[in-house]
Design a protein around this motif. Structure first.
Motif, mmCIF file in Angstrom:
data_model
loop_
_atom_site.group_PDB
_atom_site.id
_atom_site.type_symbol
_atom_site.label_atom_id
_atom_site.label_comp_id
_atom_site.label_asym_id
_atom_site.label_seq_id
_atom_site.Cartn_x
_atom_site.Cartn_y
_atom_site.Cartn_z
ATOM 1 N N CYS A 37 0.836 -1.199 0.000
ATOM 2 C CA CYS A 37 0.000 0.000 0.000
ATOM 3 C C CYS A 37 0.874 1.252 0.000
ATOM 4 O O CYS A 37 2.080 1.182 0.266
ATOM 5 N N GLY A 38 0.262 2.394 -0.262
ATOM 6 C CA GLY A 38 0.984 3.656 -0.191
ATOM 7 C C GLY A 38 1.572 3.908 1.190
ATOM 8 O O GLY A 38 2.648 4.503 1.323
ATOM 9 N N THR A 39 0.866 3.447 2.235
ATOM 10 C CA THR A 39 1.397 3.595 3.591
ATOM 11 C C THR A 39 2.639 2.740 3.779
ATOM 12 O O THR A 39 3.610 3.151 4.434
ATOM 13 N N ASP A 40 2.634 1.531 3.204
ATOM 14 C CA ASP A 40 3.833 0.692 3.255
ATOM 15 C C ASP A 40 5.010 1.393 2.576
ATOM 16 O O ASP A 40 6.153 1.288 3.033
ATOM 17 N N MET A 41 4.713 2.097 1.483
ATOM 18 C CA MET A 41 5.770 2.828 0.779
ATOM 19 C C MET A 41 6.309 3.968 1.640
ATOM 20 O O MET A 41 7.506 4.262 1.614
ATOM 21 N N MET A 42 5.441 4.607 2.422
ATOM 22 C CA MET A 42 5.903 5.649 3.347
ATOM 23 C C MET A 42 6.887 5.065 4.360
ATOM 24 O O MET A 42 7.930 5.660 4.665
ATOM 25 N N ILE A 43 6.542 3.877 4.874
ATOM 26 C CA ILE A 43 7.435 3.211 5.828
ATOM 27 C C ILE A 43 8.750 2.869 5.138
ATOM 28 O O ILE A 43 9.836 3.155 5.654
ATOM 29 N N TYR A 44 8.650 2.272 3.961
ATOM 30 C CA TYR A 44 9.827 1.851 3.184
ATOM 31 C C TYR A 44 10.764 3.021 2.912
ATOM 32 O O TYR A 44 11.990 2.882 2.952
ATOM 33 N N LEU A 45 10.182 4.197 2.667
ATOM 34 C CA LEU A 45 10.979 5.390 2.368
ATOM 35 C C LEU A 45 11.388 6.148 3.631
ATOM 36 O O LEU A 45 11.958 7.241 3.551
ATOM 37 N N GLY A 46 11.099 5.567 4.804
ATOM 38 C CA GLY A 46 11.509 6.171 6.068
ATOM 39 C C GLY A 46 10.731 7.409 6.446
ATOM 40 O O GLY A 46 11.227 8.248 7.205
ATOM 41 N N LYS A 47 9.474 7.525 5.982
ATOM 42 C CA LYS A 47 8.701 8.746 6.200
ATOM 43 C C LYS A 47 7.507 8.565 7.122
ATOM 44 O O LYS A 47 6.742 9.507 7.331
ATOM 45 N N HIS A 48 7.310 7.343 7.650
ATOM 46 C CA HIS A 48 6.147 7.137 8.508
ATOM 47 C C HIS A 48 6.501 7.466 9.957
ATOM 48 O O HIS A 48 7.501 6.972 10.483
ATOM 49 N N PRO A 49 5.679 8.278 10.624
ATOM 50 C CA PRO A 49 6.049 8.739 11.973
ATOM 51 C C PRO A 49 5.940 7.677 13.061
ATOM 52 O O PRO A 49 6.558 7.824 14.124
ATOM 53 N N ARG A 50 5.160 6.604 12.836
ATOM 54 C CA ARG A 50 4.940 5.629 13.908
ATOM 55 C C ARG A 50 5.699 4.322 13.717
ATOM 56 O O ARG A 50 5.987 3.624 14.700
ATOM 57 N N ALA A 51 5.995 3.948 12.489
ATOM 58 C CA ALA A 51 6.598 2.636 12.227
ATOM 59 C C ALA A 51 8.005 2.547 12.821
ATOM 60 O O ALA A 51 8.837 3.419 12.601
ATOM 61 N N GLU A 52 8.249 1.491 13.571
ATOM 62 C CA GLU A 52 9.545 1.297 14.210
ATOM 63 C C GLU A 52 10.169 -0.009 13.727
ATOM 64 O O GLU A 52 9.554 -1.067 13.771
ATOM 65 N N ALA A 53 11.410 0.078 13.264
ATOM 66 C CA ALA A 53 12.137 -1.098 12.773
ATOM 67 C C ALA A 53 12.696 -1.903 13.950
ATOM 68 O O ALA A 53 12.995 -1.329 14.999
ATOM 69 N N PRO A 54 12.835 -3.228 13.786
ATOM 70 C CA PRO A 54 12.410 -4.003 12.623
ATOM 71 C C PRO A 54 10.900 -4.242 12.663
ATOM 72 O O PRO A 54 10.343 -4.474 13.734
ATOM 73 N N LEU A 55 10.270 -4.158 11.519
ATOM 74 C CA LEU A 55 8.813 -4.284 11.440
ATOM 75 C C LEU A 55 8.434 -5.155 10.259
ATOM 76 O O LEU A 55 8.924 -4.956 9.146
ATOM 77 N N THR A 56 7.553 -6.113 10.492
ATOM 78 C CA THR A 56 6.932 -6.863 9.407
ATOM 79 C C THR A 56 5.714 -6.066 8.961
ATOM 80 O O THR A 56 4.718 -5.988 9.688
#
Length: 336
Positions: A37-56
């Motif tokens: 999804c577009g949100t997954d792409m935000m995470i992938y590009l390091g732009k999502h404010p909540r996603a914390e690595a490592p993340l499935t």
């Protein structure tokens, strides 16, 4: 088990992680299909404010129940799709029954591990059973279709009205399908990607190449100067903000679907003098999600038209890389 995990900007890898075990009121899902999804792409590009690595990642997914603790409604072997929103149940929005706009809303695949894995544990109250005649790959599109259902329901669209959609990504095209299903007369859709516009055209939408032609002029030429009843903004850029105000009729309605990364400039004076209504929309309600499943099960729209590629989980890096190019991809499904 194998999992596709996000580690840092543009760093998604296949890793071996421990297979989860379901707790009380959880089910272990053997994932069949999961959409990028577009949100997954935000995470992938390091732009999502909540996603914390490592993340499935992965919040659009379907599968089969492998094991379950709560057996009151579901059984091992059931085909299910996951409604990934997790609301708090305590905030004013939740108490009012509007759990999709929960002040503390979390999503499976963003705030906790999701569907880009062979197996994932999911709370049973977030599972939706699907008939086995509905393919699991098609069912994985329930989440984006629910967004489109909610968006059209939030609008004041009436049978026989004209619609313009600014942005031909998967959500934009699905909104077009749902608008037609709800009786829209003409559905125009604009984008700069010939690839995506061709898919939109094959889905019965009137397409405008926004890079080659003036979107407003092209639509008004087709309607012989008649302005649009409902405009859906789905691109999230300044040019479509300008276009939506120029396209809408007096007392028409604009529905903003995009999540803007920066504050846009909006011609509120023109909207004021023409009594334009501005509506916003966020994800979907439980009822929207169930309706999306019903639409797919009954074959009312061909949601698979937005699927451009399907990759095994081993090729997840290729999938994310390809998603960066809108001239080559639309909706990509990962199949663990």
């Amino acid at each position: 088990m194998k999992a596709g995990q996000y580690f840092s900007k543009e760093d998604v890898r296949i890793t071996q992680v421990e297979k989860p075990f379901p707790k009380k009121d959880e089910a272990l899902i053997k994932v069949s299909s999961a959409g990028i999804c577009g949100t997954d792409m935000m995470i992938y590009l390091g732009k999502h404010p909540r996603a914390e690595a490592p993340l499935t990642m992965g919040h659009e997914f379907s599968g089969v129940i492998e094991a379950i603790e709560d057996t009151s409604e579901f059984s091992v072997g059931d085909h299910v799709v996951v409604e990934p929103t997790i609301s708090c149940g305590k905030c004013p929005a939740c108490k009012a029954g509007q759990t999709h706009v929960c002040q503390n809303l979390k999503l499976i695949g963003i705030d906790m591990d999701g569907g880009f894995a062979e197996f994932v544990c999911v709370p049973t109250h977030r599972l939706r059973k699907i008939p086995k005649e509905l393919s699991l790959s098609t069912a994985s599109l329930a989440e984006p279709l629910a967004v489109a259902v909610h968006t059209v329901r939030r609008s004041s669209l009436k049978v026989g009205e004209n619609v313009a959609i600014l942005g031909a990504g998967p959500i934009g095209i699905l909104i077009g399908m749902v608008a037609k299903l709800n009786g829209a007369k003409n559905v125009f859709i604009s984008d700069i990607s010939p690839y995506r516009l061709e898919i939109a055209k094959q889905s019965g939408l009137h397409t405008i190449h926004a890079g080659n032609k003036d979107t407003v002029d092209e639509i008004l030429s087709y309607t012989e100067g008649e302005l649009i009843d409902v405009v859906f903004e789905v691109a999230g850029i300044q040019s479509t903000i300008d276009q939506m105000v120029k396209l809408i009729k007096t007392q028409g309605e604009i529905v903003v679907v995009s999540v803007f990364k920066s504050k846009p400039m909006i011609d509120l004076a023109s909207m004021h003098f023409n009594e334009i209504s501005l509506t916003t929309t966020r994800c979907y309600s439980n009822d929207d999600f169930i309706t999306a499943i019903d639409i797919m099960t009954e074959g009312k729209v061909d949601v698979t038209a937005v699927v451009s590629h399907q990759f095994p989980i081993e090729e997840i890096k290729k999938g994310f890389s390809l998603m960066k190019d809108s001239d080559q991809s639309l909706k990509i499904l990962i199949e663990p």
